[in-house]
Enzyme design. Structure first.
Site, PDB file in Angstrom:
ATOM      1  NE  ARG A  82      19.780 -13.916  15.045  1.00  0.00           N
ATOM      2  CZ  ARG A  82      20.035 -13.937  13.735  1.00  0.00           C
ATOM      3  NH1 ARG A  82      19.306 -14.670  12.915  1.00  0.00           N
ATOM      4  NH2 ARG A  82      21.045 -13.252  13.233  1.00  0.00           N
ATOM      5  CG  HIS A 126      20.250  -9.135  10.194  1.00  0.00           C
ATOM      6  ND1 HIS A 126      19.926 -10.329  10.815  1.00  0.00           N
ATOM      7  CD2 HIS A 126      20.066  -9.374   8.873  1.00  0.00           C
ATOM      8  CE1 HIS A 126      19.562 -11.228   9.916  1.00  0.00           C
ATOM      9  NE2 HIS A 126      19.628 -10.664   8.723  1.00  0.00           N
ATOM     10  CD  GLU A 171      23.297 -15.063   6.890  1.00  0.00           C
ATOM     11  OE1 GLU A 171      23.206 -14.395   5.845  1.00  0.00           O
ATOM     12  OE2 GLU A 171      22.587 -16.059   7.117  1.00  0.00           O
ATOM     13  CG  ASN A 296      22.008 -17.612  10.261  1.00  0.00           C
ATOM     14  OD1 ASN A 296      21.712 -17.919  11.421  1.00  0.00           O
ATOM     15  ND2 ASN A 296      21.972 -16.368   9.832  1.00  0.00           N
ATOM     16  CE1 TYR A 298      16.969 -19.733   5.767  1.00  0.00           C
ATOM     17  CE2 TYR A 298      19.200 -18.947   6.157  1.00  0.00           C
ATOM     18  CZ  TYR A 298      17.834 -18.848   6.370  1.00  0.00           C
ATOM     19  OH  TYR A 298      17.339 -17.874   7.202  1.00  0.00           O
ATOM     20  CD  GLU A 356      18.948 -15.812   9.598  1.00  0.00           C
ATOM     21  OE1 GLU A 356      18.911 -16.115   8.384  1.00  0.00           O
ATOM     22  OE2 GLU A 356      19.348 -14.713  10.019  1.00  0.00           O
TER      23      GLU A 356
HETATM   24  C1  FCB Z   1      19.845 -15.024   5.597  1.00  0.00           C
HETATM   25  C2  FCB Z   1      19.640 -13.671   6.228  1.00  0.00           C
HETATM   26  C3  FCB Z   1      18.217 -13.349   6.561  1.00  0.00           C
HETATM   27  C4  FCB Z   1      17.258 -13.874   5.509  1.00  0.00           C
HETATM   28  C5  FCB Z   1      17.531 -15.328   5.205  1.00  0.00           C
HETATM   29  C6  FCB Z   1      16.602 -15.943   4.200  1.00  0.00           C
HETATM   30  O1  FCB Z   1      20.993 -14.997   4.812  1.00  0.00           O
HETATM   31  O2  FCB Z   1      20.375 -13.583   7.427  1.00  0.00           O
HETATM   32  O3  FCB Z   1      18.123 -11.971   6.747  1.00  0.00           O
HETATM   33  O4  FCB Z   1      17.294 -13.078   4.399  1.00  0.00           O
HETATM   34  O5  FCB Z   1      18.849 -15.454   4.745  1.00  0.00           O
END
Ligand code: FCB
Length: 446
Positions: A82, A126, A171, A296, A298, A356
């Site tokens: 990607r 991006h 995002e 995405n 985290y 992500e």
């Molecule tokens: C996301 C972004 C990516 C990277 C990760 C850690 O928000 O899409 O570019 O910075 O976080």
């Protein structure tokens, strides 16, 4: 259920894609190949915005080293890459003249991925907004949708015949809220009117890109949204209410517009006064069908009520879970819950991909080796969460680890290392970490 320790590719459905992700400004080296100035160059050059004022001028120099990077990816048994296309590289002034060298680069990159038997998954935006468009108000200017549509067509004319999937925007919450209300990312505004407008126009730009690409006959169109697992800091009704508000602005705004053609009431409560006139009329186009959804994910976020702050009157609270180098709490259960929620409340059986997921850690290269057991555990735990969601009926089609390489982590410069491949930013030497080797074994076809 397979134990997490013995998880392999075979524990996922046939055809499930494993990839790794990067983004143009974070890896390419923006000073090469005739790219124009973008708003991250100027944001980084402004005192106080970025750790050590680092920028993406050199980054990982993937512009020259993409073949080496793709060889590493292929040798790691990955199926897909990607990457993103930089607007400022391809159209340095944002509109008008195309930089052939920039377009040639994405053409070579796409072919190099295919030549290695992998799939190119392209994110069209991006975050490298050309400075010339930033001067005109960038994401707060209603014309951004048209400008973006023109850029997207330039890309598609060149590589569209070989792209496995397109994501229009990476995002939108970060493009708008994080960058125009919280001021953490370029252009660094702290202005609720700019935030509301950009939250709407970024979706209009998505809709425009979808319309243009449909016009080219494409049927592989999606968007990448970032979600967090939002929870109230306590069971005090004010904290519960704060979590609902944050969930509405962060998690629901974009998916609700796309999947249901409306904005959440709890977000409109504070943002509607600042939206452009006749915003409702755009929601029809914004909610036209897409072919897949990128997620995405985290961390989880605890939210408390903040009586001192105007709307949304929220502030983050510290939880008790272990954290990564970013200070983000590690919560794989949040990913499972999110995937189920998206299926049940928003997209049903629409194909989804985790575009992500990953973690930053203070990695060290010692005797040619980076031992990162924390990242290995993180990856396995999140893969297990994906697997549980699939078992519960979620139509998840792939997972891209963020990131292939240590790279330019925006406001944190080169300090935060997310890669499964270590990069020495003095020599640019790549060294696969233990997590890379773990994934390589896990992804081997048996
Ligand atoms: C996301 C972004 C990516 C990277 C990760 C850690 O928000 O899409 O570019 O910075 O976080």
């Amino acid at each position: 259920m397979t134990s997490i320790a013995s998880l392999t590719r075979n524990d996922f459905p046939d055809g499930f894609l494993f990839g790794a992700a990067t983004a143009a400004y974070q890896v390419e080296g923006h000073k090469f190949g005739g790219a124009g100035s973008c708003h991250w160059d100027t944001f980084a050059a402004t005192p106080g915005n970025v750790l050590r004022a680092e920028d993406g001028a050199l980054a990982c120099d993937q512009y020259h080293r993409y073949e080496e990077d793709l060889d590493i990816l292929k040798a790691g048994n990955f199926d897909a890459y990607r990457f993103s296309t930089s607007w400022a590289r391809v159209i340095p002034e944002g509109r008008g003249a195309v930089n052939r060298e920039g377009l040639d680069y994405y053409d070579r990159l796409t072919d190099a991925i295919l030549e290695r038997g992998m799939e190119p998954h392209v994110t069209l935006y991006h975050w490298e907004l050309p400075s010339a468009l930033s001067d005109l108000g960038g994401w707060t200017n209603p014309s951004i949708a048209r400008w973006f549509g023109d850029f997207v067509e330039v890309i598609d004319d060149r590589i569209g015949d070989r792209v496995a999937s397109y994501a229009t925007i990476n995002e939108p919450w970060c493009v708008s809220y994080l960058s125009h209300l919280l001021g953490h990312h370029a252009p660094g505004l702290r202005n609720i009117r700019a935030a509301a407008r950009s939250m709407h126009y970024v979706l209009k730009a998505h809709a425009e890109a979808v319309a243009r690409l449909r016009g080219h006959g494409r049927n592989n169109l999606g968007i990448v949204l970032n979600f967090e697992h939002t929870q109230p800091a306590t069971d005090d009704p004010r904290d519960i209410r704060a979590a609902v508000t944050q969930d509405a602005t962060h998690n629901r705004w974009f998916i609700e517009a796309i999947a249901k053609g409306r904005y959440p009431t709890e977000a409109l409560e504070g943002l509607e006064p600042y939206l452009p006139r006749d915003w409702q009329e755009d929601l029809k186009a914004i909610s036209r069908p897409i072919d897949w959804l990128g997620i995405n994910y985290y961390t989880r976020n605890l939210v408390a009520h903040d009586a001192e702050s105007p709307w949304p009157s929220t502030s983050p609270a510290q939880g008790h879970l272990a954290t990564t180098q970013m200070g983000w709490e590690i919560c794989p259960e949040g990913l499972e819950a999110l995937l189920l929620r998206l299926k049940e409340s928003y997209v049903g059986d629409l194909p989804m991909m985790v575009t992500e997921n990953g973690m930053a850690w203070d990695d060290h290269l010692r005797n040619g080796v980076v031992d990162d057991p924390e990242r290995c555990g993180f990856i396995r735990d999140h893969m297990a969460a994906m697997q549980r969601a699939i078992a519960a009926g979620v139509n998840l089609k792939g997972f891209f680890y963020w990131s292939l390489l240590d790279n330019y982590e925006w406001a944190f410069g080169y300090e935060r290392r997310f890669g499964i491949v270590h990069v020495d930013f003095d020599t640019l030497k790549r060294t696969p970490k233990a997590s890379y080797h773990m994934l390589k074994d896990l992804l081997e076809r048996t």
